[in-house]
Design a protein around this motif. Structure first.
Motif, PDB file in Angstrom:
ATOM      1  N   GLU A  34      22.930  22.663  16.614  1.00 35.49           N
ATOM      2  CA  GLU A  34      22.402  21.592  17.491  1.00 35.49           C
ATOM      3  C   GLU A  34      21.482  20.720  16.765  1.00 35.49           C
ATOM      4  OE1 GLU A  34      20.227  24.009  20.333  1.00 35.49           O
ATOM      5  OE2 GLU A  34      22.127  24.556  21.116  1.00 35.49           O
ATOM      6  N   TYR A  35      20.910  21.132  15.561  1.00 34.97           N
ATOM      7  CA  TYR A  35      20.159  20.267  14.638  1.00 34.97           C
ATOM      8  C   TYR A  35      20.205  20.442  13.288  1.00 34.97           C
ATOM      9  CZ  TYR A  35      18.181  18.660  19.097  1.00 34.97           C
ATOM     10  OH  TYR A  35      17.784  18.411  20.425  1.00 34.97           O
ATOM     11  N   SER A  36      20.223  19.530  12.383  1.00 31.14           N
ATOM     12  CA  SER A  36      20.195  19.711  11.024  1.00 31.14           C
ATOM     13  C   SER A  36      19.166  19.093  10.380  1.00 31.14           C
ATOM     14  CB  SER A  36      21.571  19.478  10.253  1.00 31.14           C
ATOM     15  OG  SER A  36      22.010  18.187  10.349  1.00 31.14           O
ATOM     16  N   ALA A  37      18.419  19.446   9.466  1.00 28.94           N
ATOM     17  CA  ALA A  37      17.333  18.589   8.836  1.00 28.94           C
ATOM     18  C   ALA A  37      17.552  17.790   7.666  1.00 28.94           C
ATOM     19  CB  ALA A  37      16.148  19.574   8.730  1.00 28.94           C
ATOM     20  N   ILE A  38      16.974  16.866   7.435  1.00 35.44           N
ATOM     21  CA  ILE A  38      17.409  15.915   6.144  1.00 35.44           C
ATOM     22  C   ILE A  38      16.251  16.432   5.261  1.00 35.44           C
ATOM     23  CG2 ILE A  38      17.172  13.791   5.187  1.00 35.44           C
ATOM     24  CD1 ILE A  38      18.716  12.647   7.726  1.00 35.44           C
ATOM     25  N   SER A  39      16.667  16.708   4.213  1.00 37.73           N
ATOM     26  CA  SER A  39      15.793  17.095   2.983  1.00 37.73           C
ATOM     27  C   SER A  39      15.761  15.717   1.874  1.00 37.73           C
ATOM     28  CB  SER A  39      16.136  18.270   2.022  1.00 37.73           C
ATOM     29  OG  SER A  39      15.423  18.494   1.108  1.00 37.73           O
ATOM     30  N   GLY A 150       1.896  14.594  -3.100  1.00 30.10           N
ATOM     31  CA  GLY A 150       3.254  13.940  -2.437  1.00 30.10           C
ATOM     32  C   GLY A 150       3.291  14.669  -0.754  1.00 30.10           C
ATOM     33  N   LEU A 151       3.747  13.798  -0.198  1.00 28.56           N
ATOM     34  CA  LEU A 151       3.624  13.843   1.215  1.00 28.56           C
ATOM     35  C   LEU A 151       4.781  13.658   1.920  1.00 28.56           C
ATOM     36  CD1 LEU A 151      -0.194  13.199   2.164  1.00 28.56           C
ATOM     37  CD2 LEU A 151       0.875  15.438   1.556  1.00 28.56           C
ATOM     38  N   GLY A 152       5.987  14.176   1.498  1.00 27.59           N
ATOM     39  CA  GLY A 152       7.286  14.060   2.158  1.00 27.59           C
ATOM     40  C   GLY A 152       7.125  15.251   2.992  1.00 27.59           C
ATOM     41  N   ILE A 153       8.265  15.835   3.372  1.00 26.25           N
ATOM     42  CA  ILE A 153       8.515  16.916   4.509  1.00 26.25           C
ATOM     43  C   ILE A 153       8.241  18.275   3.716  1.00 26.25           C
ATOM     44  CG2 ILE A 153      10.950  17.315   3.779  1.00 26.25           C
ATOM     45  CD1 ILE A 153      11.310  18.151   6.709  1.00 26.25           C
ATOM     46  N   LEU A 154       8.238  18.222   2.373  1.00 25.44           N
ATOM     47  CA  LEU A 154       7.892  19.333   1.744  1.00 25.44           C
ATOM     48  C   LEU A 154       6.242  19.534   1.506  1.00 25.44           C
ATOM     49  CD1 LEU A 154      10.521  19.889  -1.130  1.00 25.44           C
ATOM     50  CD2 LEU A 154      10.304  21.067   0.961  1.00 25.44           C
ATOM     51  N   GLY A 155       5.884  18.391   1.203  1.00 25.56           N
ATOM     52  CA  GLY A 155       4.349  18.431   1.234  1.00 25.56           C
ATOM     53  C   GLY A 155       3.522  18.786   2.277  1.00 25.56           C
ATOM     54  N   ILE A 156       4.117  17.974   3.507  1.00 25.93           N
ATOM     55  CA  ILE A 156       3.289  18.237   4.646  1.00 25.93           C
ATOM     56  C   ILE A 156       3.383  19.645   5.236  1.00 25.93           C
ATOM     57  CG2 ILE A 156       3.775  17.471   7.297  1.00 25.93           C
ATOM     58  CD1 ILE A 156       2.174  15.308   5.763  1.00 25.93           C
ATOM     59  N   ASP A 303       5.424  18.289  15.315  1.00 21.50           N
ATOM     60  CA  ASP A 303       4.597  16.959  15.038  1.00 21.50           C
ATOM     61  C   ASP A 303       4.942  16.565  13.741  1.00 21.50           C
ATOM     62  OD1 ASP A 303       3.111  16.738  17.327  1.00 21.50           O
ATOM     63  OD2 ASP A 303       1.222  17.914  16.554  1.00 21.50           O
ATOM     64  N   ILE A 304       5.973  17.194  13.152  1.00 26.56           N
ATOM     65  CA  ILE A 304       6.504  16.864  11.820  1.00 26.56           C
ATOM     66  C   ILE A 304       7.718  15.768  12.124  1.00 26.56           C
ATOM     67  CG2 ILE A 304       7.689  17.300   9.554  1.00 26.56           C
ATOM     68  CD1 ILE A 304       6.027  19.700   9.635  1.00 26.56           C
ATOM     69  N   ILE A 305       8.570  16.158  13.196  1.00 29.81           N
ATOM     70  CA  ILE A 305       9.648  15.459  13.547  1.00 29.81           C
ATOM     71  C   ILE A 305       9.251  14.029  14.036  1.00 29.81           C
ATOM     72  CG2 ILE A 305      11.763  15.223  15.052  1.00 29.81           C
ATOM     73  CD1 ILE A 305      11.293  18.474  15.402  1.00 29.81           C
ATOM     74  N   GLY A 306       9.710  13.093  13.227  1.00 23.59           N
ATOM     75  CA  GLY A 306       9.431  11.599  13.400  1.00 23.59           C
ATOM     76  C   GLY A 306      10.630  10.878  14.155  1.00 23.59           C
ATOM     77  N   GLY A 330       9.817  13.665   8.865  1.00 30.54           N
ATOM     78  CA  GLY A 330      10.831  14.501   9.273  1.00 30.54           C
ATOM     79  C   GLY A 330      11.885  13.933  10.039  1.00 30.54           C
ATOM     80  N   ILE A 331      13.193  13.901   9.678  1.00 30.55           N
ATOM     81  CA  ILE A 331      14.160  13.285  10.530  1.00 30.55           C
ATOM     82  C   ILE A 331      15.316  14.428  10.481  1.00 30.55           C
ATOM     83  CG2 ILE A 331      16.010  11.441  10.640  1.00 30.55           C
ATOM     84  CD1 ILE A 331      14.437   9.994   8.633  1.00 30.55           C
TER      85      ILE A 331
END
Length: 338
Positions: A34-39, A150-156, A303-306, A330-331
């Motif tokens: 249904e969904y896959s997340a971008i790293s 660093g506040l990409g998805i891992l940092g957040i 709330d991470i999903i933008g 988050g994409i």
């Protein structure tokens, strides 16, 4: 059976193509995503033809095509004869699943979702165990100060996990204001710009002399050097970000050796495969932890999903990832309409 998959056939190119999806063998199952997340870090490296494996040397010749994606969630549509704990119709989080509508994987790479966790949230579950493993390795204790570089998805996600672990204060660091604001919303006590004059002094002021723990997610030499300047004596730095280039220098004598700093390798593959023990948990046990923390409202992935994008727009998504500093943290790719 045919299905759709995102591939990178050459440098800076992404396409959605039709590929074969083979039926599951005895110990396998097929999941319709249904969904896959971008790293972002990993997938930008793939898109740009950068070193993207701990087994590759820096001078290895770039090879294409590349097949992005590894963290996703969906519904099981078929299981092999020997699969006992998962059945068709179960919602699952999967790891090692490509950006591909239907993935046939081993049973061990799927975990059933508890009630209260959506497939949107669960698509980020595997990514989220990377910072979790890094934090575990630091052996952080309640009340210790922590910094996330660093506040990409891992940092957040690391910010939230540090809060769940009892760290205080938590200092989130990124040059982008939007990411600093998101970190504050999701649990950071302070958010700083590392490019501002007096950055290290400000960190030491906030933390009472330097932070006990740093989760370094930039993967940049300058980020690591800055982190070392912010550490308390005998502090621990977990190297979560993938430093793909060795072309930087550190004054180890004054920044590491003298103050007794521990540098901790925190690649997600550096973990036990069979049984968890203190500070080192298996992939499956960390996945269960993350899902339970979502249920218990200790982690907020919604709330991470933008942005939720169509896989058909992969080229545009990756173009923006490498060219737009304001791209959301988050994409997700939405496979429901493909």
């Amino acid at each position: 059976m045919k299905t759709k998959q995102i591939i990178m056939p050459q440098l800076k190119k992404a396409e959605l193509i039709e590929v074969d999806c083979f039926p599951p063998k005895d110990n396998e199952l097929t999941v319709e995503l249904e969904y896959s997340a971008i790293s972002a870090g990993t997938e930008k490296a793939n898109f740009l033809g950068l070193r993207n494996s701990i087994f590759d040397s820096e001078d290895k010749v770039v090879e294409f095509p590349r097949y992005p994606g590894y963290s996703a969630a969906g519904v099981v549509i078929e299981v092999g004869a020997a699969v006992k704990d998962i059945k068709a119709g179960d919602r699952v989080a999967v790891y090692g699943a490509a950006h591909k509508k239907r993935n046939t994987i081993s049973e061990g790479r799927a975990i059933k979702l508890p009630d209260g966790v959506s497939t949107q949230e669960a698509s980020m579950a595997y990514i989220s165990i990377f910072p979790l493993a890094a934090i575990r390795k630091t052996r952080i204790e309640m009340g210790e100060s922590a910094m996330v570089m660093g506040l990409g998805i891992l940092g957040i996600i690391a910010v939230q996990q540090l809060r769940a672990a009892g760290a205080y204060p938590i200092i989130a660091v990124d040059p982008l204001e939007e990411r600093r604001k998101l970190a504050l919303k999701l649990g950071a006590d302070f958010a700083l710009d590392p490019t501002e004059e007096g950055f290290a002094e400000r960190v030491k002021e906030i933390s009472g002399g330097g932070v006990n723990v740093c989760i370094e997610v930039t993967g940049l030499g300058v980020g690591l050097v800055q982190a070392l300047d912010c550490m308390r004596k005998l502090g621990r730095v977990a190297l979560l970000g993938c430093t793909r280039s060795s072309k930087f220098e550190i004054d180890y004598y004054s920044k590491v050796h003298g103050p007794g700093i521990s540098l901790i390798g925190a690649h997600t593959l550096a973990r036990p495969s069979g049984e968890s023990f203190a500070g080192l948990w298996t992939i499956k046990d960390d996945l269960k932890t993350v899902l339970n923390l979502i249920v218990g409202k200790r982690l907020n992935f919604k709330d991470i999903i933008g942005e939720i994008a169509s896989p058909a727009d992969a080229q545009d998504v990756y173009d923006r990832l490498i060219g737009d500093k304001k791209v959301p943290v988050g994409i997700l790719f939405d496979w429901s309409k493909i």
